[in-house]
Design an enzyme around this catalytic site. Structure first.
Site, PDB file in Angstrom:
ATOM      1  N   VAL A  41      19.994 -45.490  -2.801  1.00 18.34           N
ATOM      2  CA  VAL A  41      18.666 -45.070  -3.261  1.00 18.34           C
ATOM      3  C   VAL A  41      17.672 -44.892  -2.111  1.00 18.34           C
ATOM      4  O   VAL A  41      16.621 -44.294  -2.286  1.00 18.34           O
ATOM      5  CB  VAL A  41      18.100 -46.067  -4.306  1.00 18.34           C
ATOM      6  CG1 VAL A  41      18.922 -46.030  -5.590  1.00 18.34           C
ATOM      7  CG2 VAL A  41      18.040 -47.490  -3.748  1.00 18.34           C
ATOM      8  N   LYS A  42      18.001 -45.456  -0.947  1.00 20.64           N
ATOM      9  CA  LYS A  42      17.133 -45.361   0.243  1.00 20.64           C
ATOM     10  C   LYS A  42      15.667 -45.638  -0.099  1.00 20.64           C
ATOM     11  O   LYS A  42      14.754 -44.993   0.430  1.00 20.64           O
ATOM     12  CB  LYS A  42      17.288 -43.996   0.924  1.00 20.64           C
ATOM     13  CG  LYS A  42      18.707 -43.763   1.480  1.00 20.64           C
ATOM     14  CD  LYS A  42      18.837 -42.496   2.294  1.00 20.64           C
ATOM     15  CE  LYS A  42      20.214 -42.314   2.911  1.00 20.64           C
ATOM     16  NZ  LYS A  42      21.332 -42.184   1.945  1.00 20.64           N
ATOM     17  N   ARG A  43      15.428 -46.613  -0.972  1.00 21.40           N
ATOM     18  CA  ARG A  43      14.063 -46.937  -1.356  1.00 21.40           C
ATOM     19  C   ARG A  43      13.326 -47.583  -0.194  1.00 21.40           C
ATOM     20  O   ARG A  43      13.947 -48.163   0.709  1.00 21.40           O
ATOM     21  CB  ARG A  43      14.039 -47.867  -2.575  1.00 21.40           C
ATOM     22  CG  ARG A  43      14.608 -47.230  -3.837  1.00 21.40           C
ATOM     23  CD  ARG A  43      13.833 -45.985  -4.255  1.00 21.40           C
ATOM     24  NE  ARG A  43      14.224 -45.534  -5.581  1.00 21.40           N
ATOM     25  CZ  ARG A  43      15.089 -44.552  -5.834  1.00 21.40           C
ATOM     26  NH1 ARG A  43      15.681 -43.895  -4.855  1.00 21.40           N
ATOM     27  NH2 ARG A  43      15.365 -44.214  -7.074  1.00 21.40           N
TER      28      ARG A  43
END
Lengths: 295, 295
Positions: free
Chosen positions: B102-104
């Site tokens: 998700v590379k949040r």
């Protein structure tokens, strides 16, 4: 060429308010009557949508834009995604410019998928993007901006204390990293500059570091700034003013808690959350314009 | 203390395969019978879930983990979020370790909300995180990792060509940025090191830059690597091998298209997508172990 930032600037002028209301609805911001139904993911998502829509009704004629923070919707799985999209739809139909604060970042077909997800349809005008992957992670978004008349704000100098850990690292050239990234953002958006001289590729520049914001404002004349950090994080009107150009344009300042949870403060005690939100958004415009006058 | 990375290492050993299958289901990867129903968001989401589940059935006894790329689900609004969670649930019930790519990235209560959304429940064991906000954007995730036995992979050196634009910028110290961030990642995870000597706070290190991976592997002995860029992006077995330690541990290599769309290549022509996925995942284990033997 007119771009989305021209529309945003026109809307700021029309409302006479360079404020974006941040819809970051934490459950503890909700009034008791809405909290009651917020016991399941579905219930929370519905309560949050209701909360947002009443605030939108109350502020739509005094603010130009809302910013929806996806984290507070993703909390409720698919019910949350629906709440986020329904909020965006309601804001859009209310005439507001809608920003999705998603800070997405990826490359190639994956970035294309994110761009299609958020900028491919009608709901969102802008999203926030993280620059760490470099241009491969920007181009797919910029392409959709060009095609669909949308915009992005790329993180440059954030408002939190530890942002400096990385963003202020000094490069071999003597320049701090955020400056280098600022320069890249200007370059990345150079084909998307609108009639007001501002690109559809903007930058996130925190209100908590006015000296750095002032420097970036000068160095990046075609980059419009989305300014977080006003209010709860400590940024004042005069700090946010550093992100504006000499004509009082070039930036929009976000306030989330200070607007949507204003009713929980002494200043607005006894008011409904939506009436307090309106008062707080009006007070913010006055604070910002007064700071701009005295700049 | 046993952490999630100990579980991942045990599972890699059990399967004898340091491969994570990337579930990035683009519609053009689907076979015609599933494409037919993929005409609406709801239809796409259902087709994608079906596609994923058949692949999971076919590979669950030969790979330790799957990585779900959220962009390809967010494309379908709330139907996509449901498809993503249903895929994760099915993978989890099939005994796999589940990563959400998700590379949040965000700060304070917003990062807490993301951490709760993805690491607060049962579905996901790991997520990917972008380091740009600094420690304020890591601590909320690391806290949930400690509390719930979860893990994160923080972007260090990505696999795409333009990653170097930013990640290889030379700092005043002479060190490139990705190295500095690598050092921070090790520091951020120092309280979460498990029995195998690897932390629950890992790093994303691309297979496309083996020299840099080798350098990071040496410098960061307690950081487990998630390695993208094998296959379609050009990384070979010997390139991915640079991310492993001298015992052949310390990394897991992702392959998305090369597994889930293997049936579209000449090598696996005539096979079903799920049978081809199994063959491709087995071939990948052989390639990786052979490269590790010859390292």
């Amino acid at each position: 060429m007119t771009n989305i930032t021209d529309k945003l600037i026109a809307k700021i002028d029309e409302m006479n308010n360079p404020t974006v209301a941040g819809l970051d609805p934490r459950i503890d911001f909700l009034p008791d009557e809405l909290k009651k139904t917020a016991t399941t993911f579905e219930g929370c998502a519905k309560a949050v949508t209701e909360f947002n829509c009443r605030i939108i009704d109350s502020i739509k004629d005094i603010v130009p834009a809302v910013k929806i923070q996806s984290a507070f919707y993703e909390l409720y799985s698919h019910y949350g995604t629906l709440a986020m999209d329904e909020t965006a739809k309601y804001a859009k139909e209310s005439g507001l410019i809608v920003m999705a604060d998603v800070k997405r970042n990826d490359i190639g077909p994956t970035a294309e998928a994110y761009a299609a997800a958020y900028l491919g349809g009608e709901l969102y005008d802008y999203i926030t993007v993280n620059p760490y992957p470099g241009y491969d992670g920007i181009k797919p978004f910029a392409d959709v901006c060009a095609k669909n008349g949308k915009g992005i704000f790329v993180l440059a100098r954030m408002s939190n204390p530890s942002a400096a850990d990385i963003q202020n690292m000094k490069l071999e050239s003597g320049e701090p990293l955020y400056m280098h990234i600022g320069g890249l953002i200007e370059q990345w958006g150079s084909q998307l500059v609108g009639e007001n001289g501002y690109s559809a590729v903007g930058a996130v520049v925190g209100a908590t570091n006015p000296d750095e914001a002032r420097f970036l404002r000068k160095k990046l004349p075609s980059v419009f700034f989305l300014v977080p950090g006003y209010g709860a994080q400590g940024g004042k009107g005069k700090d946010a003013a550093a992100s504006f150009d000499e004509k009082g344009k070039g930036a929009i300042v976000n306030n989330s808690r200070g607007i949507i949870a204003a009713y929980k403060t002494d200043k607005y005690k006894g008011m409904t959350y939506y009436a307090a939100a309106r008062e707080a958004a009006t007070a913010m415009a006055e604070d910002l314009y007064s700071a701009l006058k005295n700049k």
